[in-house]
Design an enzyme around this catalytic site. Structure first.
Site: not given
Ligand code: 2PG
Ligand code: MG
Length: 428
Positions: A162, A204, A241, A284, A311, A336, A365-366, A387
């Site tokens: 990702q 992102e 990640d 990650e 995560d 988060k 977040r994305s 991040k």
């Molecule tokens: C992640 C996040 C941010 P998402 O996996 O760390 O990059 O992605 O917000 O889509 O969960």
């Molecule tokens: Mg992640």
């Protein structure tokens, strides 16, 4: 002392053009503050559940029900509460919701209200939010990890991993960190353009990956670091990640872009080779959110020379962090706020990570907006890493720029980056 007079929500738009919840809190003193909830795409199953409208409108992502939940349920529940008592405010919302996953009122509603209350409390105290949180503690800016290529669920699976991130571990200030990564980002873009592969950016802001393999993206990132004039590993290193939940099904890991299937051990061997061959210092979600054995094996094999972040694996829940980290899975936690739904529970997660000696990284977040709350949380709570996505698109740049302002306002700061990060790098 000031009390909550009203809490009002509205639907606004996020960086993917999808609706999200904005909340405005009005205090009896006249102070008014607001915050906006972000949204993930590669979400963990254990996250607080968003309240969305469903149906066809906006792909089912409308937030009218969440707005209604704030205006009709949360606002009356919080009216008259002391704004300085964040734990009581968050507890009152959890009680009004009454579900373990915030599914009645929505994690998106609660996140926006909780953050808006925090901003209101800091304004009432006449302090920047980071200073309101830090009190008299000495604080410093976090070390950023910045996406250069964006793949996985953020780029329609064009590669399986990702995030391919640059970590400017050799920089001596936040300002310099951003300057260095800006050079790397532009060097990566230039190389893609020269190869006729620049397809714009993913969710992102990182370049849309057009590579023959996941590993080719890592190689391209090493080249971009060099092309920008930095020494990979010494000045700027790599974070990944992997978001492996996205490529895990039926007990195996499937990289669709390469048409390859791995079991846990095979995947771990690939990671180990990459850590040997490339200046990778952080990974990650290398294994899926439920693959505790995979995370344990990875931590045992590589934990002495690699930051191993959970995560989706921890979803910012204090109890899950304690339980799984005590089993030897991961040595770092991604934090988060909207994964758990309130500021107080986010703080509990961070405390749990600190208590166990794990690194922590605050993350966006994305799906994001101009909201810069997470930067203040990172500085005010003394979180060593941040991040936010890539180095383009204003929902990302708003946060990097906020960090610059805070660094200038701070004056004397803690050593940068924090000394305890990546200890194996300083060994001879
Ligand atoms: C992640 C996040 C941010 P998402 O996996 O760390 O990059 O992605 O917000 O889509 O969960
Ligand atoms: Mg992640």
């Amino acid at each position: 002392m000031s009390h909550i007079q009203s809490v009002r929500a509205r639907s606004v738009w996020d960086s993917r053009g999808c609706p999200t919840v904005e909340v405005v809190v009005q205090l009896s003193s006249g102070v008014q503050a607001r915050a906006i909830a972000p949204a993930g795409a590669s979400t963990g199953a254990g996250e607080a559940k968003e309240l969305r409208d469903g149906g066809h409108r906006f792909k089912g992502l409308g937030v009218d029900r969440a707005v209604q939940a704030v205006n009709e349920v949360i606002s009356p529940a919080l009216k008259g509460m002391l704004i300085a008592d964040q734990p009581a405010i968050d507890a009152a919302m959890c009680l009004a919701d009454g579900t373990p996953d915030k599914s009645r009122l929505g994690g998106n509603s609660l996140t926006a209200v909780s953050l808006a209350c925090l901003w209101a409390a800091s304004q009432q105290a006449d302090l920047p939010l980071w200073r309101y949180l830090s009190g008299s503690d000495e604080v410093g800016l976090p070390l950023p990890e910045i996406q250069i290529f964006g793949g996985g669920a953020h780029a329609k699976g064009s590669v399986d991993l990702q995030d391919f991130l640059a970590i400017p571990n050799g920089a001596t200030s936040f300002t310099q960190s951003l300057e260095w990564v800006a050079e790397v980002y532009h060097a990566a873009g230039k190389a893609l353009t020269q190869q006729g592969k620049n397809l714009g950016v993913a969710d992102e802001g990182g370049f849309w990956p057009q590579f023959g393999s996941n590993e080719a993206a890592i190689e391209a990132l090493v080249k971009a670091i060099e092309a920008a004039g930095f020494q990979p590993g010494r000045d700027v290193s790599i974070g990944l990640d992997l978001a492996a939940t996205q490529y895990h099904a039926d007990g195996v890991y499937h990289w669709r872009s390469e048409n390859k299937i791995f079991d846990r051990d095979q995947l771990l061997q690939i990671y180990a080779r990459w850590v040997n061959d490339y200046p990778i210092i952080s990974m990650e979600d290398g294994f899926s959110e439920d693959d505790i054995q995979g995370m344990q094996a990875m931590t045992q094999l590589l934990g002495h020379r690699l930051q191993i972040i959970g995560d989706d694996f921890f979803v910012t829940h204090a109890s899950r962090i304690k339980e799984r980290a005590e089993m030897g899975a991961c040595n770092a936690v991604l934090i988060k706020p909207n994964q758990v739904g309130t500021v107080s529970e986010t703080w509990q997660a961070l405390k749990a990570a600190k208590g166990l000696g794990l690194d922590s990284i605050i993350s966006a977040r994305s799906g994001e907006t101009e909201d810069v709350s997470i930067v203040h949380l990172a500085v005010g709570w003394g979180v060593p890493q941040l991040k936010v996505g890539s180095f383009s698109r204003s929902e990302r740049m708003a946060k990097w720029n906020e960090g610059l302002r805070i660094e200038q306002d701070l004056g004397r700061t803690l050593p940068y980056p924090r000394k305890h990060l990546f200890p194996w790098l300083s060994k001879p």
